[in-house]
Scaffold this active site. Structure first.
Site, PDB file in Angstrom:
ATOM      1  N   ASP A  29     -28.735 -28.423  -1.801  1.00  0.00           N
ATOM      2  CA  ASP A  29     -29.931 -27.688  -2.236  1.00  0.00           C
ATOM      3  C   ASP A  29     -30.989 -28.634  -2.805  1.00  0.00           C
ATOM      4  OD1 ASP A  29     -31.466 -25.435  -2.608  1.00  0.00           O
ATOM      5  OD2 ASP A  29     -30.536 -24.888  -4.523  1.00  0.00           O
ATOM      6  N   TRP A  34     -37.899 -31.405  -3.285  1.00  0.00           N
ATOM      7  CA  TRP A  34     -38.010 -32.860  -3.091  1.00  0.00           C
ATOM      8  C   TRP A  34     -39.300 -33.175  -2.334  1.00  0.00           C
ATOM      9  CZ3 TRP A  34     -38.340 -36.352   0.933  1.00  0.00           C
ATOM     10  CH2 TRP A  34     -37.978 -37.675   0.684  1.00  0.00           C
ATOM     11  N   ARG A  42     -42.236 -28.732   3.022  1.00  0.00           N
ATOM     12  CA  ARG A  42     -40.791 -28.551   2.768  1.00  0.00           C
ATOM     13  C   ARG A  42     -39.910 -29.135   3.867  1.00  0.00           C
ATOM     14  NH1 ARG A  42     -39.080 -24.747  -0.617  1.00  0.00           N
ATOM     15  NH2 ARG A  42     -37.317 -24.388   0.755  1.00  0.00           N
ATOM     16  N   GLU A  76     -29.114 -15.399   4.343  1.00  0.00           N
ATOM     17  CA  GLU A  76     -30.369 -15.055   3.656  1.00  0.00           C
ATOM     18  C   GLU A  76     -31.515 -16.000   4.047  1.00  0.00           C
ATOM     19  OE1 GLU A  76     -27.331 -15.295   2.135  1.00  0.00           O
ATOM     20  OE2 GLU A  76     -27.034 -13.151   1.807  1.00  0.00           O
ATOM     21  N   ASN A  77     -31.174 -17.212   4.473  1.00  0.00           N
ATOM     22  CA  ASN A  77     -32.228 -18.171   4.845  1.00  0.00           C
ATOM     23  C   ASN A  77     -33.022 -17.730   6.082  1.00  0.00           C
ATOM     24  OD1 ASN A  77     -30.264 -21.108   3.877  1.00  0.00           O
ATOM     25  ND2 ASN A  77     -31.761 -19.969   2.671  1.00  0.00           N
ATOM     26  N   ARG A  80     -36.676 -16.775   5.447  1.00  0.00           N
ATOM     27  CA  ARG A  80     -37.730 -17.745   5.091  1.00  0.00           C
ATOM     28  C   ARG A  80     -38.843 -17.704   6.141  1.00  0.00           C
ATOM     29  NH1 ARG A  80     -35.077 -23.146   2.380  1.00  0.00           N
ATOM     30  NH2 ARG A  80     -33.855 -22.020   0.825  1.00  0.00           N
ATOM     31  N   ARG A 203     -25.456 -21.719  -9.309  1.00  0.00           N
ATOM     32  CA  ARG A 203     -24.999 -20.457  -8.724  1.00  0.00           C
ATOM     33  C   ARG A 203     -24.340 -20.759  -7.378  1.00  0.00           C
ATOM     34  NH1 ARG A 203     -30.752 -19.600  -9.057  1.00  0.00           N
ATOM     35  NH2 ARG A 203     -31.754 -20.435  -7.197  1.00  0.00           N
ATOM     36  N   GLU A 216     -12.847 -26.526  -8.538  1.00  0.00           N
ATOM     37  CA  GLU A 216     -13.600 -27.088  -9.655  1.00  0.00           C
ATOM     38  C   GLU A 216     -15.066 -27.172  -9.210  1.00  0.00           C
ATOM     39  OE1 GLU A 216     -12.414 -27.781 -12.621  1.00  0.00           O
ATOM     40  OE2 GLU A 216     -10.403 -27.179 -11.981  1.00  0.00           O
TER      41      GLU A 216
HETATM   42  C1  IPE Z   1     -28.181 -21.985  -0.568  1.00  0.00           C
HETATM   43  O1  IPE Z   1     -29.397 -22.498  -0.962  1.00  0.00           O
HETATM   44  C2  IPE Z   1     -28.061 -22.071   0.925  1.00  0.00           C
HETATM   45  C3  IPE Z   1     -27.973 -23.430   1.472  1.00  0.00           C
HETATM   46  C4  IPE Z   1     -27.881 -24.530   0.775  1.00  0.00           C
HETATM   47  C5  IPE Z   1     -27.964 -23.516   2.897  1.00  0.00           C
HETATM   48  P1  IPE Z   1     -30.657 -21.533  -1.231  1.00  0.00           P
HETATM   49  O2  IPE Z   1     -31.753 -22.417  -1.689  1.00  0.00           O
HETATM   50  O3  IPE Z   1     -30.905 -20.699  -0.040  1.00  0.00           O
HETATM   51  O4  IPE Z   1     -30.098 -20.608  -2.393  1.00  0.00           O
HETATM   52  P2  IPE Z   1     -30.867 -19.820  -3.548  1.00  0.00           P
HETATM   53  O5  IPE Z   1     -31.924 -19.009  -2.893  1.00  0.00           O
HETATM   54  O6  IPE Z   1     -31.457 -20.848  -4.448  1.00  0.00           O
HETATM   55  O7  IPE Z   1     -29.817 -19.029  -4.235  1.00  0.00           O
HETATM   56  C1  IPE Z   2     -31.592 -26.522   0.846  1.00  0.00           C
HETATM   57  O1  IPE Z   2     -32.831 -26.863   0.311  1.00  0.00           O
HETATM   58  C2  IPE Z   2     -31.617 -26.407   2.349  1.00  0.00           C
HETATM   59  C3  IPE Z   2     -31.550 -25.027   2.848  1.00  0.00           C
HETATM   60  C4  IPE Z   2     -31.365 -23.960   2.142  1.00  0.00           C
HETATM   61  C5  IPE Z   2     -31.698 -24.865   4.284  1.00  0.00           C
HETATM   62  P1  IPE Z   2     -33.915 -25.742   0.011  1.00  0.00           P
HETATM   63  O2  IPE Z   2     -34.745 -25.573   1.238  1.00  0.00           O
HETATM   64  O3  IPE Z   2     -33.301 -24.519  -0.517  1.00  0.00           O
HETATM   65  O4  IPE Z   2     -34.786 -26.471  -1.102  1.00  0.00           O
HETATM   66  P2  IPE Z   2     -35.339 -25.806  -2.446  1.00  0.00           P
HETATM   67  O5  IPE Z   2     -34.166 -25.201  -3.146  1.00  0.00           O
HETATM   68  O6  IPE Z   2     -36.362 -24.795  -2.055  1.00  0.00           O
HETATM   69  O7  IPE Z   2     -35.922 -26.962  -3.198  1.00  0.00           O
HETATM   70 MG    MG Z   3     -32.798 -23.904  -2.366  1.00  0.00          MG
END
Ligand code: IPE
Ligand code: IPE
Ligand code: MG
Length: 256
Positions: A29, A34, A42, A76-77, A80, A203, A216
């Site tokens: 995550d 970053w 992103r 859930e992704n 996006r 989480r 763990e």
């Molecule tokens: C969890 O990260 C899913 C992956 C790392 C692929 P998210 O960024 O989607 O999770 P939330 O929304 O912060 O819980």
């Molecule tokens: C994790 O990074 C990768 C995926 C969930 C695909 P994020 O895209 O969730 O990055 P943040 O959490 O928005 O910084």
């Molecule tokens: Mg994330």
């Protein structure tokens, strides 16, 4: 001052080879943050996360971890923005194709969990080819969780078990933990002993809910594109310093 590579070797040398987790799972995550911190889109963060995948995989292989499972794309992704989803799918295809030779050279078997039927056809085809091409490798298995969520997996397991009961193959009274585990996407894999999440979030986000019952948990503020071998070694060292009691009392797990 010690160089980063020296520190990495020092950490690695401190790991007890007899107590290395068989299975490490990572919630990768922080890619978006970053990138945004550097004024980039992103998607640039996702692209830079590929190096971290390589580092985590090499580190796991070096210390003898058998399974590395990476949460790459959740159910859930899909919600996006379309441009980000498309870029992630594109990156997935390019990465799998680009890394295939290296995977084979290092004995890495590729595996996936999740609703891969929902991935674009080009992704599915690339993944199936790579899974077949690496099927005989036996040093380490890298499992990508793609279009995965634990609730999806648990509902599917319940449906399959219910079907077995309805069709007379299974007696409801005979359903055990093992029956359930055998109907999950991770059937046949050991449960992860260690779950890592980067980016400071603490989480689980619908990842391996059944399988992490006694894992763990290790959280780090490091954003995924900054994750390196030394972070993995540090997580394993912390894990080895913990007492896993599984509901017992201390004297039972470490007799005097
Ligand atoms: C969890 O990260 C899913 C992956 C790392 C692929 P998210 O960024 O989607 O999770 P939330 O929304 O912060 O819980
Ligand atoms: C994790 O990074 C990768 C995926 C969930 C695909 P994020 O895209 O969730 O990055 P943040 O959490 O928005 O910084
Ligand atoms: Mg994330």
């Amino acid at each position: 001052m010690e160089k980063a590579s020296d520190i990495t070797e020092v950490l690695k040398a401190r790991i007890d080879p007899d107590r290395v987790p068989r299975h490490i799972a990572i919630i990768m995550d922080g890619n978006g943050r970053w990138a945004e911190r550097q004024g980039e889109h992103r998607v640039v963060g996702h692209a830079n996360g590929v190096r971290s995948v390589r580092e985590a995989l090499v580190a796991c292989r070096e210390i003898g971890v058998e399974h590395l499972t990476l949460y790459a794309f959740s159910t859930e992704n899909w919600n996006r923005p379309k441009a980000e989803v498309d870029a992630l799918m594109d990156l997935l295809v390019k990465t799998v194709i680009g890394e295939l030779e290296e995977l084979n050279a290092n004995g890495v078997r590729l595996h996936t969990i999740g609703d891969t039927a929902s991935l674009p056809e080009s992704c599915r085809a690339t993944l199936l080819d790579a899974i077949a091409a690496t099927a005989k490798n036996d040093r380490i298995t890298i499992t990508l969780a793609l279009s995965y969520s634990s609730r999806w997996e648990l509902v599917r397991a319940a449906q399959r078990i219910a079907t077995d009961v309805k069709e007379g193959r299974l007696d409801p009274a005979a359903i055990t933990d093992e029956t359930f585990a055998a109907h999950l996407a991770t059937a046949g894999m050991p449960d992860p002993e260690l779950l890592i999440r980067t980016s400071g979030e603490q989480r689980i986000s619908n990842f391996l809910l059944w399988q992490i019952a006694y894992a763990e948990l290790w959280f780090t503020p490091v954003l995924w594109p900054d994750f390196r071998k030394d972070h993995l070694f540090q997580a394993v060292l912390d894990y080895q310093g913990r007492e896993r009691r599984f509901g017992l009392i201390s004297e039972q797990v470490t007799p005097a």
